[in-house]
Design a protein around this motif. Sequence first.
Motif, PDB file in Angstrom:
ATOM      1  N   GLY A  18      -0.040   5.920  -1.322  1.00  0.00           N
ATOM      2  CA  GLY A  18      -0.486   5.601  -2.668  1.00  0.00           C
ATOM      3  C   GLY A  18       0.682   5.264  -3.580  1.00  0.00           C
ATOM      4  N   ALA A  19       0.364   4.983  -4.829  1.00  0.00           N
ATOM      5  CA  ALA A  19       1.390   4.589  -5.796  1.00  0.00           C
ATOM      6  C   ALA A  19       2.412   5.696  -6.030  1.00  0.00           C
ATOM      7  N   ALA A  20       1.992   6.950  -5.927  1.00  0.00           N
ATOM      8  CA  ALA A  20       2.921   8.060  -6.133  1.00  0.00           C
ATOM      9  C   ALA A  20       4.032   8.061  -5.085  1.00  0.00           C
ATOM     10  N   GLY A  21       3.781   7.532  -3.909  1.00  0.00           N
ATOM     11  CA  GLY A  21       4.786   7.487  -2.853  1.00  0.00           C
ATOM     12  C   GLY A  21       5.686   6.276  -2.908  1.00  0.00           C
ATOM     13  N   LEU A  22       5.315   5.302  -3.724  1.00  0.00           N
ATOM     14  CA  LEU A  22       6.109   4.073  -3.811  1.00  0.00           C
ATOM     15  C   LEU A  22       7.219   4.263  -4.836  1.00  0.00           C
ATOM     16  N   LYS A  23       8.398   4.537  -4.336  1.00  0.00           N
ATOM     17  CA  LYS A  23       9.584   4.754  -5.165  1.00  0.00           C
ATOM     18  C   LYS A  23      10.756   4.037  -4.511  1.00  0.00           C
ATOM     19  N   ILE A  24      11.790   3.796  -5.285  1.00  0.00           N
ATOM     20  CA  ILE A  24      12.945   3.053  -4.780  1.00  0.00           C
ATOM     21  C   ILE A  24      13.571   3.744  -3.568  1.00  0.00           C
ATOM     22  N   GLY A  25      13.780   5.051  -3.648  1.00  0.00           N
ATOM     23  CA  GLY A  25      14.438   5.769  -2.557  1.00  0.00           C
ATOM     24  C   GLY A  25      13.716   5.628  -1.226  1.00  0.00           C
ATOM     25  N   PRO A  26      12.432   6.008  -1.148  1.00  0.00           N
ATOM     26  CA  PRO A  26      11.713   5.870   0.123  1.00  0.00           C
ATOM     27  C   PRO A  26      11.626   4.420   0.612  1.00  0.00           C
ATOM     28  N   LEU A  27      11.470   3.489  -0.317  1.00  0.00           N
ATOM     29  CA  LEU A  27      11.387   2.080   0.057  1.00  0.00           C
ATOM     30  C   LEU A  27      12.700   1.635   0.696  1.00  0.00           C
ATOM     31  N   CYS A  28      13.810   1.956   0.055  1.00  0.00           N
ATOM     32  CA  CYS A  28      15.114   1.556   0.585  1.00  0.00           C
ATOM     33  C   CYS A  28      15.411   2.246   1.915  1.00  0.00           C
ATOM     34  N   ARG A  29      15.079   3.528   2.027  1.00  0.00           N
ATOM     35  CA  ARG A  29      15.297   4.243   3.296  1.00  0.00           C
ATOM     36  C   ARG A  29      14.489   3.603   4.430  1.00  0.00           C
ATOM     37  N   LEU A  84     -11.825 -13.683   6.994  1.00  0.00           N
ATOM     38  CA  LEU A  84     -10.557 -13.549   6.269  1.00  0.00           C
ATOM     39  C   LEU A  84     -10.561 -12.305   5.381  1.00  0.00           C
ATOM     40  N   THR A  85     -11.704 -12.020   4.777  1.00  0.00           N
ATOM     41  CA  THR A  85     -11.815 -10.835   3.922  1.00  0.00           C
ATOM     42  C   THR A  85     -11.705  -9.559   4.756  1.00  0.00           C
ATOM     43  N   LEU A  86     -12.264  -9.574   5.952  1.00  0.00           N
ATOM     44  CA  LEU A  86     -12.110  -8.414   6.841  1.00  0.00           C
ATOM     45  C   LEU A  86     -10.634  -8.151   7.141  1.00  0.00           C
ATOM     46  N   GLY A  87      -9.832  -9.200   7.173  1.00  0.00           N
ATOM     47  CA  GLY A  87      -8.414  -9.078   7.497  1.00  0.00           C
ATOM     48  C   GLY A  87      -7.520  -8.662   6.350  1.00  0.00           C
ATOM     49  N   LEU A  88      -8.077  -8.518   5.151  1.00  0.00           N
ATOM     50  CA  LEU A  88      -7.260  -8.075   4.023  1.00  0.00           C
ATOM     51  C   LEU A  88      -6.752  -6.657   4.245  1.00  0.00           C
ATOM     52  N   ARG A  89      -5.727  -6.290   3.529  1.00  0.00           N
ATOM     53  CA  ARG A  89      -5.165  -4.946   3.616  1.00  0.00           C
ATOM     54  C   ARG A  89      -5.946  -4.037   2.662  1.00  0.00           C
ATOM     55  N   HIS A  90      -7.121  -3.633   3.092  1.00  0.00           N
ATOM     56  CA  HIS A  90      -8.020  -2.860   2.232  1.00  0.00           C
ATOM     57  C   HIS A  90      -7.446  -1.496   1.857  1.00  0.00           C
ATOM     58  N   ASP A  91      -6.652  -0.897   2.739  1.00  0.00           N
ATOM     59  CA  ASP A  91      -6.031   0.378   2.398  1.00  0.00           C
ATOM     60  C   ASP A  91      -5.024   0.199   1.269  1.00  0.00           C
ATOM     61  N   CYS A  92      -4.305  -0.900   1.285  1.00  0.00           N
ATOM     62  CA  CYS A  92      -3.378  -1.205   0.190  1.00  0.00           C
ATOM     63  C   CYS A  92      -4.148  -1.556  -1.080  1.00  0.00           C
ATOM     64  N   ASP A  93      -5.217  -2.349  -0.947  1.00  0.00           N
ATOM     65  CA  ASP A  93      -6.053  -2.673  -2.112  1.00  0.00           C
ATOM     66  C   ASP A  93      -6.593  -1.400  -2.767  1.00  0.00           C
ATOM     67  N   ALA A  94      -7.013  -0.440  -1.945  1.00  0.00           N
ATOM     68  CA  ALA A  94      -7.536   0.821  -2.488  1.00  0.00           C
ATOM     69  C   ALA A  94      -6.463   1.538  -3.291  1.00  0.00           C
ATOM     70  N   ALA A  95      -5.237   1.543  -2.795  1.00  0.00           N
ATOM     71  CA  ALA A  95      -4.134   2.184  -3.516  1.00  0.00           C
ATOM     72  C   ALA A  95      -3.822   1.434  -4.815  1.00  0.00           C
ATOM     73  N   ILE A  96      -3.882   0.119  -4.758  1.00  0.00           N
ATOM     74  CA  ILE A  96      -3.617  -0.671  -5.973  1.00  0.00           C
ATOM     75  C   ILE A  96      -4.718  -0.427  -7.003  1.00  0.00           C
ATOM     76  N   ARG A  97      -5.955  -0.299  -6.557  1.00  0.00           N
ATOM     77  CA  ARG A  97      -7.044   0.009  -7.495  1.00  0.00           C
ATOM     78  C   ARG A  97      -6.801   1.343  -8.192  1.00  0.00           C
ATOM     79  N   ALA A  98      -6.368   2.347  -7.445  1.00  0.00           N
ATOM     80  CA  ALA A  98      -6.070   3.649  -8.054  1.00  0.00           C
ATOM     81  C   ALA A  98      -4.878   3.539  -9.001  1.00  0.00           C
TER      82      ALA A  98
END
Length: 188
Positions: A18-29, A84-98
């Motif tokens: 989720g968005a709480a886990g998206l930070k510079i440190g973890p991304l860079c690591r 094509l819609t089935l192939g979307l990253r729905h787990d990422c979309d769910a996180a972006i919605r939150a």
Amino acid sequence: MAAEQYYDEAMAILARDGAAGLKIGPLCRALGVTSGSFYHHFGSWSGFVRRLLEFWETDQTDRVVRLARATADPLQRMVLTKELTLGLRHDCDAAIRAWAAIDPEVGRAQRRVDGQRRAALEQVVADVVPDAAEAHRLAVLGISLMAGFQQTCDPRDKDLLRGLFDDYQRLIMTYAGAPLGSGPPSNG
């Protein structure tokens, strides 16, 4: 390192943490780069978020719309749009919605993407369903189905989503005046 690699990893982190886990440190690591490399590419966190959202919009919406429009036959376009819609990253979309609920910039991007997706779906449906008001309602229903699935189900459950979209396709065909079983067969 290409910017797309940052975006792909950020989407994976969003889907997992989720968005709480998206930070510079973890991304860079995760990418094996330094924060200096991150700042060299994006200048700031807000610059990165803005470009990540642009990438998401292009990759998960604009690309799908372009591919679907490349098919001339209206029924095939409807089936291709579903695939094509089935192939979307729905787990990422769910996180972006939150995330959109707590970040105004993300919220604006989410509303823009939903609007683009609805408009594109309405065009696909309108090619099959002759009544414009019905095509509009069916497009709103389709986007609501997808967003609701992302928020209330495991967004990785592609079998459930395929079944829901197959039901949705059958509903569209009834509005088109075709018998329930008509139209191209589902690949599922």
